[in-house]
Scaffold this motif. Structure first.
Motif, PDB file in Angstrom:
ATOM      1  N   LYS A 195      -9.672   9.607   5.643  1.00  0.00           N
ATOM      2  CA  LYS A 195      -8.869   8.969   4.592  1.00  0.00           C
ATOM      3  C   LYS A 195      -7.506   8.518   5.099  1.00  0.00           C
ATOM      4  O   LYS A 195      -7.019   7.437   4.738  1.00  0.00           O
ATOM      5  CB  LYS A 195      -8.695   9.932   3.410  1.00  0.00           C
ATOM      6  N   LEU A 247       0.797  -1.220   0.000  1.00  0.00           N
ATOM      7  CA  LEU A 247       0.000   0.000   0.000  1.00  0.00           C
ATOM      8  C   LEU A 247       0.835   1.277   0.000  1.00  0.00           C
ATOM      9  O   LEU A 247       0.289   2.372  -0.001  1.00  0.00           O
ATOM     10  CB  LEU A 247      -0.928   0.022   1.219  1.00  0.00           C
ATOM     11  N   TYR A 303     -15.374  -0.265   8.108  1.00  0.00           N
ATOM     12  CA  TYR A 303     -16.355   0.476   7.309  1.00  0.00           C
ATOM     13  C   TYR A 303     -16.628   1.849   7.920  1.00  0.00           C
ATOM     14  O   TYR A 303     -16.848   2.835   7.194  1.00  0.00           O
ATOM     15  CB  TYR A 303     -17.656  -0.322   7.208  1.00  0.00           C
ATOM     16  N   LYS A 359      -8.043   5.527   7.254  1.00  0.00           N
ATOM     17  CA  LYS A 359      -8.450   4.407   6.392  1.00  0.00           C
ATOM     18  C   LYS A 359      -7.225   3.758   5.752  1.00  0.00           C
ATOM     19  O   LYS A 359      -7.129   2.534   5.642  1.00  0.00           O
ATOM     20  CB  LYS A 359      -9.390   4.917   5.299  1.00  0.00           C
ATOM     21  N   LYS A 360      -6.284   4.601   5.336  1.00  0.00           N
ATOM     22  CA  LYS A 360      -5.063   4.095   4.716  1.00  0.00           C
ATOM     23  C   LYS A 360      -4.237   3.317   5.732  1.00  0.00           C
ATOM     24  O   LYS A 360      -3.629   2.285   5.399  1.00  0.00           O
ATOM     25  CB  LYS A 360      -4.251   5.257   4.152  1.00  0.00           C
ATOM     26  N   LEU A 372      -6.174  -0.206   6.286  1.00  0.00           N
ATOM     27  CA  LEU A 372      -6.362  -1.179   5.211  1.00  0.00           C
ATOM     28  C   LEU A 372      -5.405  -2.378   5.262  1.00  0.00           C
ATOM     29  O   LEU A 372      -5.853  -3.517   5.112  1.00  0.00           O
ATOM     30  CB  LEU A 372      -6.273  -0.491   3.848  1.00  0.00           C
ATOM     31  N   ILE A 406      -9.333  -1.502  -5.421  1.00  0.00           N
ATOM     32  CA  ILE A 406      -9.036  -0.434  -4.467  1.00  0.00           C
ATOM     33  C   ILE A 406      -8.064   0.568  -5.068  1.00  0.00           C
ATOM     34  O   ILE A 406      -8.303   1.763  -5.066  1.00  0.00           O
ATOM     35  CB  ILE A 406      -8.466  -1.012  -3.150  1.00  0.00           C
ATOM     36  N   ASN A 407      -6.941   0.052  -5.593  1.00  0.00           N
ATOM     37  CA  ASN A 407      -5.954   0.918  -6.230  1.00  0.00           C
ATOM     38  C   ASN A 407      -6.370   1.151  -7.683  1.00  0.00           C
ATOM     39  O   ASN A 407      -6.607   0.213  -8.426  1.00  0.00           O
ATOM     40  CB  ASN A 407      -4.571   0.265  -6.162  1.00  0.00           C
ATOM     41  N   LYS A 408      -6.388   2.404  -8.122  1.00  0.00           N
ATOM     42  CA  LYS A 408      -6.909   2.737  -9.448  1.00  0.00           C
ATOM     43  C   LYS A 408      -5.817   3.060 -10.472  1.00  0.00           C
ATOM     44  O   LYS A 408      -6.114   3.481 -11.572  1.00  0.00           O
ATOM     45  CB  LYS A 408      -7.860   3.950  -9.347  1.00  0.00           C
ATOM     46  N   TYR A 423      -7.165  -8.325  -5.741  1.00  0.00           N
ATOM     47  CA  TYR A 423      -8.367  -7.604  -5.301  1.00  0.00           C
ATOM     48  C   TYR A 423      -8.012  -6.148  -5.002  1.00  0.00           C
ATOM     49  O   TYR A 423      -8.731  -5.217  -5.416  1.00  0.00           O
ATOM     50  CB  TYR A 423      -8.974  -8.259  -4.060  1.00  0.00           C
ATOM     51  N   TYR A 424      -6.903  -5.945  -4.293  1.00  0.00           N
ATOM     52  CA  TYR A 424      -6.480  -4.579  -3.966  1.00  0.00           C
ATOM     53  C   TYR A 424      -6.178  -3.782  -5.231  1.00  0.00           C
ATOM     54  O   TYR A 424      -6.599  -2.634  -5.382  1.00  0.00           O
ATOM     55  CB  TYR A 424      -5.244  -4.618  -3.065  1.00  0.00           C
TER      56      TYR A 424
END
Length: 385
Positions: A323, A176, A318, A326-327, A330, A216-218, A211-212
């Protein structure tokens, strides 16, 4: 101060048998010390979060019920205590809740996991190189490690260490983070994971990473890079696995365990299990599959406790809306998912090795939510303005 050595030992210490004096390991000693200190702190009215109290109280009831059912079914007291012993590590939740107090502590936990996992990867690859070059005598190494019981050998070179699950957990923490050195560490960890020849480690690390990357990562270039690497590993993996032993025997043993557990089910055991200390013919003690072990000995009540706890972890994640928090949260979540998946084939989540990251995650999420709420309250606008 106690948190740092304890976490390092949990990350790189495996089953804890490298640091022991007679029957006492460092992990046992540290558990007794920190639990004594934590109990004293609580006794002097230190505030403990309600969720921590409820989890510990519920676990105690579940353990007590499992012990009573087992003894009622004529289980030996020693066998009952042997089953309860690894689960008492759950009480470390109290210590973690006292030791992890703010964002700085959370960041320190992350640093320890990252450094510990890289250290373990470097040592593993270093030992493999020394074995390959003949600088370490394989026979002596095998006999020594076999006596300790922390290592299982895959071949005349490769081996599996009980603490290797933290190679995967460390991988998610590096995944991440941007930066050249973090990516190098990630590659080093994945190489080490592949060299363990552990199907579950490799497969679940790949699946969670994909999945990430895709959900999640764009960043598209990372998607293609990671996807290409994973496909290459998946393509080569069957050839590598077939070269280092036959896994059909271990698979068949697990199938037999499932069959024997099903054959023992009755209307009462379905809900409360057969109790601690009661195994099955092929596994009188513990079983490889965590959920199967829990269901057989504690029934639906035991399984319900663990599933409820995992739902609570997802619920807390959740509700982390900040942000930055959240980081931070994760990689802990991905690690818990990994432990859950890995526990479908191996005993991790009900063992201190895997349970430690679950307990730390509960405390980290709980603490981040608490800080998030405090920050909102501090910056809220009074209603009379």
């Amino acid at each position: 101060m106690l948190l740092v050595p304890i976490l390092y030992e949990l990350v790189i210490g495996g089953g804890g048998h490298y640091l022991e004096l007679g029957p006492i390991t460092f992990r046992m000693l540290s558990f007794l010390v920190v639990m004594s200190i934590s109990t004293v702190i609580v006794f002097y009215n230190k505030k403990i979060r309600l969720d921590v109290v409820l989890l510990i109280f519920t676990l105690t009831l579940v353990l007590f019920l499992g012990a009573i059912v087992g003894l009622t079914n004529n289980a030996k007291l020693g066998s009952v205590l042997e089953d309860i012993k690894p689960l008492t590590f759950f009480y470390m939740l109290l210590f973690f809740s006292l030791a992890i107090r703010d964002v700085k502590d959370v960041q320190n936990v992350i640093k320890i996991i990252k450094r510990g996992s890289v250290l373990m990867a470097v040592i593993y690859i270093g030992v493999l190189i020394l074995l390959l070059l003949g600088k370490i005598n394989y026979i002596q190494f095998y006999n020594q490690q076999n006596a300790i019981g922390e290592i299982m050998f895959r071949s005349n070179l490769l081996f599996f260490y009980k603490g290797f699950i933290y190679l995967c957990i460390g991988f998610f923490f590096f995944l991440l983070i941007e930066g050249k050195y973090n990516k190098i560490a990630m590659i080093l960890l994945f190489l080490s994971i592949a060299l363990t020849l552990t199907r579950g480690f490799i497969l679940f690390t790949i699946l969670i990473t994909l999945y990430y990357v895709f959900f999640i990562n764009k960043k598209k270039y990372i998607k293609y890079l990671v996807f290409t690497g994973m496909v290459a590993v998946i393509s080569v993996l069957p050839l590598v696995m077939s070269s280092f032993g036959d896994r059909k025997n271990s698979d068949s043993v697990r199938y037999i365990q499932v069959e024997q557990v099903i054959s023992k089910i009755d209307p009462i055991s379905f809900f409360i299990g057969h109790g601690f200390g009661i195994g099955i013919p092929i596994r009188p003690g513990g079983m490889e599959i965590s959920f199967l072990e829990i269901f057989h000995k504690q029934g639906l009540i035991g399984v319900g406790f663990w599933i409820s706890m995992f739902f609570y972890i997802f619920f807390m994640y959740y509700n982390i809306k900040d942000k930055a928090y959240k980081k931070l949260a994760l990689p802990f979540l991905l690690s818990v998912v990994f432990v859950i998946l890995q526990s479908t084939t191996n005993p991790y989540m009900n063992n201190p090795i895997g349970l430690s990251i679950i307990l730390i995650t509960i405390v980290v999420f709980s603490r981040l939510l608490e800080i998030q709420k405090k920050n909102r309250d501090d910056f809220s606008v009074p209603s009379n303005l």
